[in-house]
Design a protein around this motif. Structure first.
Motif, PDB file in Angstrom:
ATOM      1  N   ALA A 363       0.833  -1.208   0.000  1.00 32.30           N
ATOM      2  CA  ALA A 363       0.000   0.000   0.000  1.00 32.30           C
ATOM      3  C   ALA A 363       0.865   1.254   0.000  1.00 32.30           C
ATOM      4  CB  ALA A 363      -0.927  -0.014   1.215  1.00 32.30           C
ATOM      5  N   LEU A 364       1.969   1.240   0.744  1.00 34.52           N
ATOM      6  CA  LEU A 364       2.865   2.393   0.764  1.00 34.52           C
ATOM      7  C   LEU A 364       3.505   2.615  -0.602  1.00 34.52           C
ATOM      8  CD1 LEU A 364       4.682   1.970   4.201  1.00 34.52           C
ATOM      9  CD2 LEU A 364       2.908   3.624   3.616  1.00 34.52           C
ATOM     10  N   GLN A 365       3.824   1.538  -1.306  1.00 31.10           N
ATOM     11  CA  GLN A 365       4.379   1.680  -2.649  1.00 31.10           C
ATOM     12  C   GLN A 365       3.374   2.329  -3.593  1.00 31.10           C
ATOM     13  OE1 GLN A 365       5.529  -2.335  -3.620  1.00 31.10           O
ATOM     14  NE2 GLN A 365       7.355  -2.291  -2.299  1.00 31.10           N
ATOM     15  N   LEU A 366       2.100   1.969  -3.465  1.00 29.90           N
ATOM     16  CA  LEU A 366       1.075   2.607  -4.293  1.00 29.90           C
ATOM     17  C   LEU A 366       0.927   4.084  -3.930  1.00 29.90           C
ATOM     18  CD1 LEU A 366      -1.082   2.230  -6.472  1.00 29.90           C
ATOM     19  CD2 LEU A 366      -2.713   1.676  -4.659  1.00 29.90           C
ATOM     20  N   ALA A 367       1.032   4.398  -2.641  1.00 34.80           N
ATOM     21  CA  ALA A 367       0.960   5.798  -2.218  1.00 34.80           C
ATOM     22  C   ALA A 367       2.113   6.605  -2.803  1.00 34.80           C
ATOM     23  CB  ALA A 367       0.968   5.883  -0.693  1.00 34.80           C
ATOM     24  N   GLN A 368       3.286   5.974  -2.910  1.00 27.96           N
ATOM     25  CA  GLN A 368       4.425   6.663  -3.508  1.00 27.96           C
ATOM     26  C   GLN A 368       4.187   6.903  -4.992  1.00 27.96           C
ATOM     27  OE1 GLN A 368       8.124   4.554  -3.040  1.00 27.96           O
ATOM     28  NE2 GLN A 368       9.364   6.317  -3.626  1.00 27.96           N
ATOM     29  N   ASP A 371       1.971   9.932  -5.270  1.00 30.15           N
ATOM     30  CA  ASP A 371       2.714  11.174  -5.050  1.00 30.15           C
ATOM     31  C   ASP A 371       3.504  11.576  -6.289  1.00 30.15           C
ATOM     32  OD1 ASP A 371       1.749  11.422  -2.489  1.00 30.15           O
ATOM     33  OD2 ASP A 371       3.475  10.432  -1.558  1.00 30.15           O
ATOM     34  N   MET A 372       4.166  10.611  -6.907  1.00 31.76           N
ATOM     35  CA  MET A 372       4.960  10.901  -8.097  1.00 31.76           C
ATOM     36  C   MET A 372       4.071  11.303  -9.266  1.00 31.76           C
ATOM     37  SD  MET A 372       7.714   7.757  -7.770  1.00 31.76           S
ATOM     38  CE  MET A 372       8.466   8.152  -9.342  1.00 31.76           C
ATOM     39  N   SER A 373       2.913  10.668  -9.395  1.00 30.88           N
ATOM     40  CA  SER A 373       1.994  11.003 -10.482  1.00 30.88           C
ATOM     41  C   SER A 373       1.399  12.392 -10.289  1.00 30.88           C
ATOM     42  CB  SER A 373       0.879   9.955 -10.567  1.00 30.88           C
ATOM     43  OG  SER A 373       1.403   8.660 -10.784  1.00 30.88           O
ATOM     44  N   ASN A 378       0.376  13.347 -14.101  1.00 35.48           N
ATOM     45  CA  ASN A 378      -0.014  12.202 -14.927  1.00 35.48           C
ATOM     46  C   ASN A 378      -1.403  11.738 -14.507  1.00 35.48           C
ATOM     47  OD1 ASN A 378      -0.256   9.805 -16.343  1.00 35.48           O
ATOM     48  ND2 ASN A 378       1.854   9.166 -15.968  1.00 35.48           N
ATOM     49  N   SER A 379      -2.437  12.230 -15.182  1.00 34.40           N
ATOM     50  CA  SER A 379      -3.818  11.907 -14.818  1.00 34.40           C
ATOM     51  C   SER A 379      -4.143  10.435 -15.036  1.00 34.40           C
ATOM     52  CB  SER A 379      -4.794  12.778 -15.616  1.00 34.40           C
ATOM     53  OG  SER A 379      -4.572  14.144 -15.351  1.00 34.40           O
ATOM     54  N   GLU A 380      -3.586   9.860 -16.086  1.00 40.29           N
ATOM     55  CA  GLU A 380      -3.879   8.451 -16.377  1.00 40.29           C
ATOM     56  C   GLU A 380      -3.358   7.548 -15.267  1.00 40.29           C
ATOM     57  OE1 GLU A 380      -3.048   5.122 -19.900  1.00 40.29           O
ATOM     58  OE2 GLU A 380      -2.435   7.221 -20.159  1.00 40.29           O
ATOM     59  N   ALA A 381      -2.134   7.796 -14.837  1.00 42.23           N
ATOM     60  CA  ALA A 381      -1.566   6.989 -13.757  1.00 42.23           C
ATOM     61  C   ALA A 381      -2.319   7.222 -12.450  1.00 42.23           C
ATOM     62  CB  ALA A 381      -0.088   7.320 -13.588  1.00 42.23           C
ATOM     63  N   ASN A 383      -5.582   8.038 -12.069  1.00 37.88           N
ATOM     64  CA  ASN A 383      -6.873   7.342 -12.109  1.00 37.88           C
ATOM     65  C   ASN A 383      -6.701   5.846 -11.933  1.00 37.88           C
ATOM     66  OD1 ASN A 383      -8.667   9.567 -12.520  1.00 37.88           O
ATOM     67  ND2 ASN A 383      -7.969   9.704 -14.638  1.00 37.88           N
ATOM     68  N   SER A 384      -5.634   5.281 -12.529  1.00 39.54           N
ATOM     69  CA  SER A 384      -5.376   3.849 -12.378  1.00 39.54           C
ATOM     70  C   SER A 384      -5.059   3.504 -10.919  1.00 39.54           C
ATOM     71  CB  SER A 384      -4.213   3.447 -13.284  1.00 39.54           C
ATOM     72  OG  SER A 384      -3.873   2.096 -13.084  1.00 39.54           O
ATOM     73  N   SER A 385      -4.227   4.336 -10.268  1.00 38.73           N
ATOM     74  CA  SER A 385      -3.871   4.088  -8.860  1.00 38.73           C
ATOM     75  C   SER A 385      -5.083   4.255  -7.955  1.00 38.73           C
ATOM     76  CB  SER A 385      -2.764   5.050  -8.433  1.00 38.73           C
ATOM     77  OG  SER A 385      -1.605   4.875  -9.222  1.00 38.73           O
ATOM     78  N   PHE A 386      -5.921   5.248  -8.242  1.00 40.86           N
ATOM     79  CA  PHE A 386      -7.108   5.472  -7.422  1.00 40.86           C
ATOM     80  C   PHE A 386      -8.084   4.312  -7.523  1.00 40.86           C
ATOM     81  CE2 PHE A 386      -6.406  10.310  -7.980  1.00 40.86           C
ATOM     82  CZ  PHE A 386      -5.503  10.293  -6.937  1.00 40.86           C
ATOM     83  N   ARG A 387      -8.261   3.777  -8.725  1.00 37.76           N
ATOM     84  CA  ARG A 387      -9.162   2.629  -8.886  1.00 37.76           C
ATOM     85  C   ARG A 387      -8.640   1.416  -8.140  1.00 37.76           C
ATOM     86  NH1 ARG A 387      -9.428   4.589 -14.278  1.00 37.76           N
ATOM     87  NH2 ARG A 387      -7.792   3.119 -14.895  1.00 37.76           N
ATOM     88  N   LYS A 388      -7.324   1.208  -8.200  1.00 41.42           N
ATOM     89  CA  LYS A 388      -6.730   0.070  -7.498  1.00 41.42           C
ATOM     90  C   LYS A 388      -6.898   0.220  -5.993  1.00 41.42           C
ATOM     91  CE  LYS A 388      -2.425  -2.541  -7.057  1.00 41.42           C
ATOM     92  NZ  LYS A 388      -1.002  -2.657  -7.504  1.00 41.42           N
TER      93      LYS A 388
END
Length: 670
Positions: A363-368, A371-373, A378-381, A383-388
């Motif tokens: 989960a922390l890796q996804l949060a990182q 932050d980078m997106s 990067n809206s596409e990245a 939206n993908s992270s938010f859905r996950k």
């Protein structure tokens, strides 16, 4: 330290030679006699003391922490210093996996025998006192310096020991074997690894690795490679090594390759990596270019990837705080940060199983990634992270029991809920209010992050109003006021929304406001403060011309108004909640730091959990101070003595150094 009792200016001490890497061509052997020479014209340090051989060749300098006290004694002719090399260690050329290191760096230590010059002229009494203080501080600095070099090594071993004792169940047998092997590594190897772990990598040029407290660097590297803590650059991409070359080395590489003329380091890196230059790179051939790069950089090492992962986990488990890393030990050692004394009494593990810890890490890796997106836009990245995050949170909510409030923040669900909060804000900025409403409803249906429920409820009510669903918006605000976890500013904001949305004719009955809403129903005097604005841009802090003609913030403008005649001549301070946190921390000090299990988990903790028994005592103490008279609060010993200590103490009342004695005193009196 062996000091004679005849008088104070006699003794011996040991010290290292600083700056040996700049004088590697001068031979240094154990037992060699050297002498010290003052160098007051040194532009870097007027207290500099140079170490010279019998032939007058420079070996380096006395460390700054000693020379600042030794140099006045030498200038006044108080002591005679006899110096010999007590230990010299050479880094011989060794071969590793086909690479040969030609570095011959050297570390050396001195033994200084100090004797008072009996024929010196006796100075005034005040001068004698000053010199006596210098001598005392010289001895103290020498004592501290003997273990300063290995302190970071001891700190790492302590962190390793604590984690393996408390959280051994979170590691596999192979990981435990690798971590336990660190204890059997030589002292030089341990120090080198800890040094590299704190440097920006991933790759390090072997010829640039030199530490004065490490005797044999090459042997330490060889040992760490054998123990699988370090790896060589056998399969590394050449472009990664280019980052470690200087501009001059890049120019030499370009000249040797006969491809291009380097005008800057950035241009050369672009040339190597951008596909548009592929045809020009093929003129030389990728294999030849790689060989030239490896020849220029020399052998390079890095921390093994498996060890990097374990190192991250060690720090996460020890500090339980993503903002704290190993450098906190250093800040504590040098006195930049002080933590109160308390006992860490853990009765339950933070992570019940390895699976829980790995899920939290994922989960922390996804949060990182989020932050980078966000930083890259990067809206596409995103939206993908938010859905996950949203999907995973739904699955976790159906199968996970809620931990107590403090330990719950170290769960994957807590991190995913935080990501979903960021996602809702992102949707609001894009005016996708319907999606934001659904997301806030999902968050409120769960029991994670109780401290954010007020924010979620408030934003849900606002978004529903944007969608013109006013009745539902009002109902959400009313239900939020019945939620115990909604407090502070969010509760006041919801109270005001209920009053505004419930006005006639929207509701055809008179609202029965509870007695707990005095802040929402009380009519306060409104004061309009006029100021000349300097900027009106969104996302920027507003600036004004103050009453004194200088630029200031809106808070400073208000303070200047109330300090003037029209404002009543008040003296104020802008502190947000700092004053109340300070008073709370001082008046509740013994309760906060009482010996209650599972309150303090780490020795460097900045967040306190008032779970279980501590909360009951806290409520009783709060009631006591609420009923107390002002003079009894002002006479509280901790307010009189502890609040004004000249150093920063990290805990709930951490604002007192910034606020100062007069400011805190005025607020206590008020």
């Amino acid at each position: 330290l062996n000091s004679e009792t005849r008088d104070i200016y006699n003794g011996c001490l040991e010290a290292r030679i600083a700056g040996r890497k700049y004088h590697r061509d001068v031979e240094c052997q154990s037992g060699m006699r050297v002498h010290l020479v003052r160098e007051p014209e040194n532009p870097m340090d007027t207290y500099a003391v140079k170490v010279l051989t019998a032939d007058g060749l420079s070996l380096g300098h006395i460390p700054k922490e000693l020379s600042r006290y030794l140099s006045p004694l030498m200038d006044k002719g108080v002591v005679d210093v006899q110096v010999i090399i007590s230990g010299a260690f050479f880094n011989c050329s060794q071969s590793f996996q086909g690479y040969v290191s030609e570095s011959t760096s050297e570390a050396a230590r001195l033994k200084l025998d100090l004797r008072e010059i009996q024929s010196r002229t006796i100075g005034s009494l005040s001068e004698e006192k000053v010199l006596a203080v210098k001598w005392s501080r010289l001895m103290d600095a020498a004592d501290k310096g003997q273990d300063h070099g290995c302190r970071y090594q001891q700190n790492f071993l302590y962190m390793l020991q604590v984690v393996l004792e408390r959280d051994l169940h979170l590691f596999t047998p192979d990981e435990i074997e690798l971590l336990e092997a660190f204890r059997s590594i030589s002292s030089d190897g341990q120090r080198l690894f800890v040094r590299l772990a704190q440097r920006k990598g991933p790759w390090f040029r072997l010829q640039n690795i030199f530490y004065e407290d490490i005797g044999d660097t090459n042997s330490a590297v060889h040992e760490l490679v054998e123990r699988r803590y370090l790896v060589f650059d056998a399969d590394v991409n050449s472009s990664e090594l280019l980052e470690h070359l200087t501009v001059q080395e890049l120019k030499d590489l370009a000249v040797n390759s006969k491809i291009m003329v380097v005008t800057s380091k950035t241009f050369f890196l672009v040339f190597i990596s951008v596909p548009a230059y592929r045809s020009k790179r093929e003129i030389l051939g990728s294999s030849n270019l790689t060989a030239l790069i490896r020849e220029a950089t020399g052998p390079c090492i890095r921390i093994a990837e498996t060890v990097e992962v374990l190192l991250w986990r060690l720090q996460r488990l020890f500090f339980l705080n993503g903002e704290q890393e190993f450098h906190v030990f250093l800040l504590v050692d040098i006195g930049r940060i002080n933590y109160p004394s308390y006992r860490c009494a853990r009765t339950m593990p933070v992570f019940a199983s390895r699976e829980d810890f790995l899920a939290y890490e994922q989960a922390l890796q996804l949060a990182q990634v989020v932050d980078m997106s966000l930083e890259a836009g990067n809206s596409e990245a995103l939206n993908s992270s938010f859905r996950k995050a949203r999907t995973t949170l739904e699955l976790i909510n159906a199968h996970t029991e809620i931990k107590h409030p403090f330990l719950a923040r170290f769960s994957a669900a807590w991190v995913y809920a935080t990501i979903c909060t960021v996602a809702a804000s992102f949707l609001e900025k894009e005016r996708r209010y319907a999606e934001a409403v659904n997301l806030f409803k999902q968050l409120l249906s769960m029991q994670y992050c109780p401290g954010r429920r007020g924010y979620w409820t408030l934003r849900l009510s606002i978004d529903l109003e944007h969608l013109q669903r006013l009745e539902e918006s009002l109902l959400v605000a009313e239900n939020g006021l019945n939620d115990f976890n909604v407090r502070g500013g969010d509760r006041i904001a919801l109270q005001r929304r209920v009053l505004r949305l419930g006005k006639l004719p929207r509701r055809w009955y008179v609202l029965c406001l509870p007695d707990i809403w005095p802040s929402a129903t009380t009519l306060f005097l409104k004061v309009t403060i006029m100021g000349r604005p300097l900027n009106n841009a969104n996302g920027m802090k507003s600036r004004f011309y103050g009453y004194d003609g200088q630029q200031c913030s809106v808070e400073d403008l208000a303070l200047q108004y109330y300090a003037g005649e029209d404002g009543g001549g008040w003296k104020g301070v802008h502190s947000e909640s700092g004053i109340w946190l300070t008073l709370f921390g001082l008046l509740m000090w013994d309760v906060i730091f009482s010996d209650v299990p599972d309150v303090f988990q780490t020795p460097f903790q900045v967040l306190v959990s008032f779970y279980r028994g501590c909360s009951t005592v806290l409520v009783c103490r709060l009631h006591h101070w609420t009923c107390a008279r002002i003079h009894s609060i002002q006479s509280e010993p901790r307010l009189l003595n502890l609040v004004f200590k000249p150093y920063a103490m990290v805990e709930l009342g951490n604002s007192w150094l910034r606020l100062g004695q007069s400011t805190t005193g005025h607020h206590v009196a008020g």
